[in-house]
Design an enzyme around this catalytic site. Structure first.
Site, PDB file in Angstrom:
ATOM      1  N   ASP A  56       0.911  -1.087   0.026  1.00 31.71           N
ATOM      2  CA  ASP A  56       0.129  -0.221   0.001  1.00 31.71           C
ATOM      3  C   ASP A  56       0.880   0.957   0.079  1.00 31.71           C
ATOM      4  OD1 ASP A  56      -2.199   1.635   0.735  1.00 31.71           O
ATOM      5  OD2 ASP A  56      -1.629   1.730   2.739  1.00 31.71           O
ATOM      6  N   ASP A 108      -0.349   5.084   0.994  1.00 31.17           N
ATOM      7  CA  ASP A 108      -0.647   6.279   2.007  1.00 31.17           C
ATOM      8  C   ASP A 108      -0.679   5.475   3.416  1.00 31.17           C
ATOM      9  OD1 ASP A 108      -1.253   8.662   0.518  1.00 31.17           O
ATOM     10  OD2 ASP A 108      -2.812   7.260  -0.520  1.00 31.17           O
TER      11      ASP A 108
HETATM   12  P1  TMP Z   1      -4.789   3.431   1.024  1.00 29.77           P
HETATM   13  O1  TMP Z   1      -3.842   3.900   1.728  1.00 29.77           O
HETATM   14  O2  TMP Z   1      -5.535   2.150   1.354  1.00 29.77           O
HETATM   15  O3  TMP Z   1      -4.193   3.558  -0.550  1.00 29.77           O
HETATM   16  O4  TMP Z   1      -6.141   4.569   0.877  1.00 29.77           O
HETATM   17  C1  TMP Z   1      -5.869   5.688   0.510  1.00 29.77           C
HETATM   18  C2  TMP Z   1      -6.289   6.812   1.806  1.00 29.77           C
HETATM   19  O5  TMP Z   1      -6.647   7.908   1.364  1.00 29.77           O
HETATM   20  C3  TMP Z   1      -7.457   5.973   2.597  1.00 29.77           C
HETATM   21  O6  TMP Z   1      -6.787   5.826   4.004  1.00 29.77           O
HETATM   22  C4  TMP Z   1      -8.523   7.204   2.647  1.00 29.77           C
HETATM   23  C5  TMP Z   1      -7.796   8.363   2.034  1.00 29.77           C
HETATM   24  N1  TMP Z   1      -8.481   9.430   1.577  1.00 29.77           N
HETATM   25  C6  TMP Z   1      -8.307  10.930   1.841  1.00 29.77           C
HETATM   26  O7  TMP Z   1      -7.542  11.068   2.586  1.00 29.77           O
HETATM   27  N2  TMP Z   1      -9.089  11.501   1.104  1.00 29.77           N
HETATM   28  C7  TMP Z   1      -9.852  11.478   0.263  1.00 29.77           C
HETATM   29  O8  TMP Z   1     -10.683  12.307  -0.379  1.00 29.77           O
HETATM   30  C8  TMP Z   1     -10.282  10.138   0.074  1.00 29.77           C
HETATM   31  C9  TMP Z   1     -10.928   9.725  -1.091  1.00 29.77           C
HETATM   32  C10 TMP Z   1      -9.493   9.195   0.360  1.00 29.77           C
HETATM   33 MG    MG Z   2      -3.047   3.074   3.578  1.00 32.65          MG
END
Ligand code: TMP
Ligand code: MG
Length: 288
Positions: free
Chosen positions: A40, A42
């Protein structure tokens, strides 16, 4: 059983230590030619917090940047405050969460697409942000590159932003492949929409990888190290045709107490085997 000093740290929680050590030993025996890493982005490769403050996700980098109007910023912040607690709520099922995540991503992407964001501004937006990669990122990227081990970054964030982050950190090597949400720009380089399929926290699996032959091409790499911070990240390796050994490492960034006690007790989380520190420093404590 060999000792692994990193696993002895107080911030590491393991449900079945013998099983984890056995998996590490098997991965070592199989060797680097059999290994691939799936991660992953973020809050896994990037940091969750620093000095008691949250670090931005790739979406937040855009949301907080100077190219978004004050009204747009408020609306994006309202979405975050409404949907983020749902994303991490341990008392809701994935079935409950999925449509709500589609709703969040769709609404956020619509708002961003109204802001006339210029492709040419992305590098500066990233430079001006507070984003940080997790401690040790250099070693991770450099070693994987040195030994030609594929790193697949599977992200529900914004692909254009995260690629720019790793480019600016000088670690966007040839062994790194990214699948994420990418922006679609018009002929003048202005953001008009996001390309599909939409990837959110809880559909990070083969359903959004149809047609990408990535895992097929790596079918001899049957040892997997998987890194994530969300329960949705557990399915990121589902498209791998043949898995012999898989080590799943989860970063317990937020609600550490609740989430780690669930790990320890729950047959519902049998494959989340090890967890590391929060990216905040030494302690695995929630920052917000
Ligand atoms: P991931 O880490 O699973 O790829 O997910 C991305 C992260 O982004 C998730 O924790 C939610 C976050 N997010 C935001 O911070 N702002 C937003 O507008 C959206 C749609 C997601
Ligand atoms: Mg994440």
């Amino acid at each position: 059983m060999p000792k692994v000093p990193e696993l002895e740290k107080a911030t590491v929680r393991i449900q079945q230590p013998e099983r984890v050590l056995g998996t590490i030993r098997a991965i070592k025996e199989q060797g680097i030619n059999k290994l691939q890493v799936i991660s992953d982005f973020d809050m896994t490769l990037s940091r969750f917090g620093c000095n008691g403050r949250r670090c931005p996700t790739s979406h937040n980098i855009l949301d907080n940047s100077r190219v978004i109007s004050e009204d747009g910023k408020k609306k994006l912040r309202d979405l975050l405050h409404y949907y983020y607690p749902i994303e991490i709520d341990p008392n809701r099922t994935l079935e409950e969460k999925r449509p709500l995540m589609v709703e969040w991503w769709t609404r956020a992407h619509e708002l961003l697409s109204q802001q006339k964001i210029q492709k040419g501004d992305i590098a500066q937006i990233v430079r001006e942000s507070d984003v940080m990669l997790r401690d040790g990122f250099n070693e991770l990227f450099d070693q994987l590159h040195k030994y030609n081990i594929p790193l697949f970054i599977f992200s529900a964030g914004v692909g254009d932003i995260l690629e720019e982050i790793i480019r600016q950190a000088n670690v966007f090597y040839s062994n790194v492949n990214v699948v994420s949400n990418y922006m679609d720009f018009d002929d003048n380089g202005v953001l008009t929409r996001f390309k599909g399929p939409l990837i959110h926290t809880y559909n990070k699996n083969n359903s959004v990888l149809q047609g990408t032959e990535y895992f097929q091409q790596l079918s001899t790499r049957t040892s997997i190290i998987l890194l994530g911070d969300s329960m949705g990240d557990l399915t990121m390796a589902d498209g791998v045709p043949s898995v012999e050994n898989i080590l799943k490492i989860g970063f317990l960034n937020d609600k550490v107490g609740v989430r780690s006690s669930r790990l320890a007790s729950a047959p519902a989380f049998p494959r989340c085997e090890a967890s590391g520190d929060s990216g905040e420093g030494q302690a695995a404590v929630p920052v917000i």
